[in-house]
Design a protein around this motif. Structure first.
Motif, mmCIF file in Angstrom:
data_model
loop_
_atom_site.group_PDB
_atom_site.id
_atom_site.type_symbol
_atom_site.label_atom_id
_atom_site.label_comp_id
_atom_site.label_asym_id
_atom_site.label_seq_id
_atom_site.Cartn_x
_atom_site.Cartn_y
_atom_site.Cartn_z
ATOM 1 N N LEU A 119 57.612 -3.585 102.548
ATOM 2 C CA LEU A 119 56.262 -3.529 101.974
ATOM 3 C C LEU A 119 56.048 -4.661 100.975
ATOM 4 C CD1 LEU A 119 55.742 0.290 101.215
ATOM 5 C CD2 LEU A 119 55.008 -0.987 103.231
ATOM 6 N N SER A 120 54.804 -5.089 100.847
ATOM 7 C CA SER A 120 54.443 -6.056 99.812
ATOM 8 C C SER A 120 54.479 -5.370 98.454
ATOM 9 C CB SER A 120 53.036 -6.605 100.068
ATOM 10 O OG SER A 120 52.076 -5.572 99.892
ATOM 11 N N SER A 121 54.420 -6.155 97.379
ATOM 12 C CA SER A 121 54.422 -5.585 96.021
ATOM 13 C C SER A 121 53.254 -4.632 95.835
ATOM 14 C CB SER A 121 54.367 -6.698 94.981
ATOM 15 O OG SER A 121 55.548 -7.466 95.019
ATOM 16 N N LYS A 122 52.082 -5.029 96.334
ATOM 17 C CA LYS A 122 50.889 -4.184 96.208
ATOM 18 C C LYS A 122 51.066 -2.880 96.971
ATOM 19 C CE LYS A 122 45.861 -4.209 96.861
ATOM 20 N NZ LYS A 122 44.687 -4.999 97.314
ATOM 21 N N GLU A 123 51.618 -2.961 98.175
ATOM 22 C CA GLU A 123 51.845 -1.755 98.977
ATOM 23 C C GLU A 123 52.884 -0.847 98.333
ATOM 24 O OE1 GLU A 123 50.911 -3.412 103.503
ATOM 25 O OE2 GLU A 123 52.858 -3.824 102.565
ATOM 26 N N SER A 124 53.919 -1.437 97.735
ATOM 27 C CA SER A 124 54.932 -0.637 97.035
ATOM 28 C C SER A 124 54.332 0.067 95.827
ATOM 29 C CB SER A 124 56.094 -1.533 96.588
ATOM 30 O OG SER A 124 56.875 -1.943 97.688
ATOM 31 N N ASN A 125 53.480 -0.640 95.097
ATOM 32 C CA ASN A 125 52.801 -0.033 93.944
ATOM 33 C C ASN A 125 51.961 1.155 94.386
ATOM 34 O OD1 ASN A 125 53.888 -1.887 92.170
ATOM 35 N ND2 ASN A 125 52.111 -3.247 92.221
ATOM 36 N N ASN A 126 51.253 1.000 95.487
ATOM 37 C CA ASN A 126 50.397 2.063 96.009
ATOM 38 C C ASN A 126 51.230 3.262 96.464
ATOM 39 O OD1 ASN A 126 47.673 2.928 96.763
ATOM 40 N ND2 ASN A 126 48.423 2.809 98.870
ATOM 41 N N LEU A 127 52.389 2.980 97.084
ATOM 42 C CA LEU A 127 53.293 4.052 97.506
ATOM 43 C C LEU A 127 53.776 4.856 96.308
ATOM 44 C CD1 LEU A 127 55.153 5.256 99.878
ATOM 45 C CD2 LEU A 127 56.893 3.716 98.951
ATOM 46 N N ARG A 128 54.212 4.158 95.266
ATOM 47 C CA ARG A 128 54.705 4.853 94.070
ATOM 48 C C ARG A 128 53.588 5.640 93.392
ATOM 49 N NH1 ARG A 128 57.474 -0.053 93.575
ATOM 50 N NH2 ARG A 128 55.947 -0.829 92.080
ATOM 51 N N LEU A 129 52.408 5.104 93.408
ATOM 52 C CA LEU A 129 51.280 5.765 92.758
ATOM 53 C C LEU A 129 50.931 7.083 93.441
ATOM 54 C CD1 LEU A 129 49.208 5.264 90.466
ATOM 55 C CD2 LEU A 129 47.715 4.230 92.172
ATOM 56 N N ASN A 130 51.039 7.109 94.770
ATOM 57 C CA ASN A 130 50.549 8.251 95.531
ATOM 58 C C ASN A 130 51.625 9.184 96.069
ATOM 59 O OD1 ASN A 130 47.483 7.826 95.845
ATOM 60 N ND2 ASN A 130 48.318 5.805 96.333
#
Length: 224
Positions: A74-85
């Motif tokens: 995953l990209s950094s943005k996608e990883s951030n979104n995964l952790r958030l949700n």
């Protein structure tokens, strides 16, 4: 299908003669509704496992699957979104914002994640269950270590993650409080349908575990 799975994961730091293998062919599975302990001494690789399972860093090789999706690319943005949700963290340092009251810690989550947090009814019930309902106007510096830990657990759960990762969640607690926290994690797994992963060396938590993995020198063995 497992909510989180690691397949043949390796993590190598450094190069040449300075190379260190922190994780060696690690295989791991956890389902919703389970409390899973990852145990082992300091330096065994537990913290590296936690950061890779939580998409805070990527493995050198192998797959990390969340709901069947490989998150290792995953990209950094996608990883951030995964952790958030999907993933909640309870870190050893608690990571509470020192200049925000307990109530404001949760309001900050609302600003960052605007949807799908737990309902206010569930939130109030959670505060009561954790024994922190009367602390909402206090700042982290006014709380004991155990109280800060309970607030950190509540904050992680407020975002309604599927997976809860906790790093030494009972390190500062006496046996009575360990039992209360162990019962809470078991309740969260069974009644809230979470996958609860506890990285710990506290054997007092073993009776609350559905599965136990032992880590030693970067290798993982399933014990239960």
């Amino acid at each position: 299908m497992a909510v989180i799975e690691l397949k043949n994961v390796q993590k190598i730091y450094g190069k040449g003669s300075a190379q260190v293998a922190a994780l060696k062919d690690v295989n791991f599975t956890a389902n919703k509704g389970e409390v899973v302990l990852i145990m082992g001494p300091s330096g065994a690789g537990k913290s590296t496992f936690l950061t890779i399972a939580g998409s805070l860093q990527k493995p050198t090789s192998g797959e990390v699957l969340v709901n069947g999706q490989d998150i290792s690319s995953l990209s950094s943005k996608e990883s951030n979104n995964l952790r958030l949700n999907k993933i909640g963290f309870v870190l050893q340092a608690y990571n509470l914002v020192p200049f925000l009251t307990v109530q404001e810690q949760f309001e900050l989550v609302d600003k960052v994640k605007k949807q799908n947090n737990i309902s206010q009814t569930d939130f109030q019930a959670l505060l009561k269950q954790l024994g922190i309902a009367d602390l909402v106007k206090k700042y982290p510096g006014e709380l004991s270590g155990g109280q800060q830990q309970r607030v950190a657990i509540a904050r992680a759960l407020y975002a309604n993650p599927e997976i809860l990762l906790a790093d030494e969640p009972t390190a500062s607690l006496d046996s009575k409080n360990v039992d209360e926290v162990g019962q809470l994690f078991s309740f969260l797994a069974k009644d809230r349908n979470k996958a609860v992963l506890l990285v710990t060396h506290d054997k007092r938590l073993e009776k609350y575990a559905d599965h136990i993995y032992e880590m030693m020198d970067g290798r993982m063995t399933k014990e239960k």
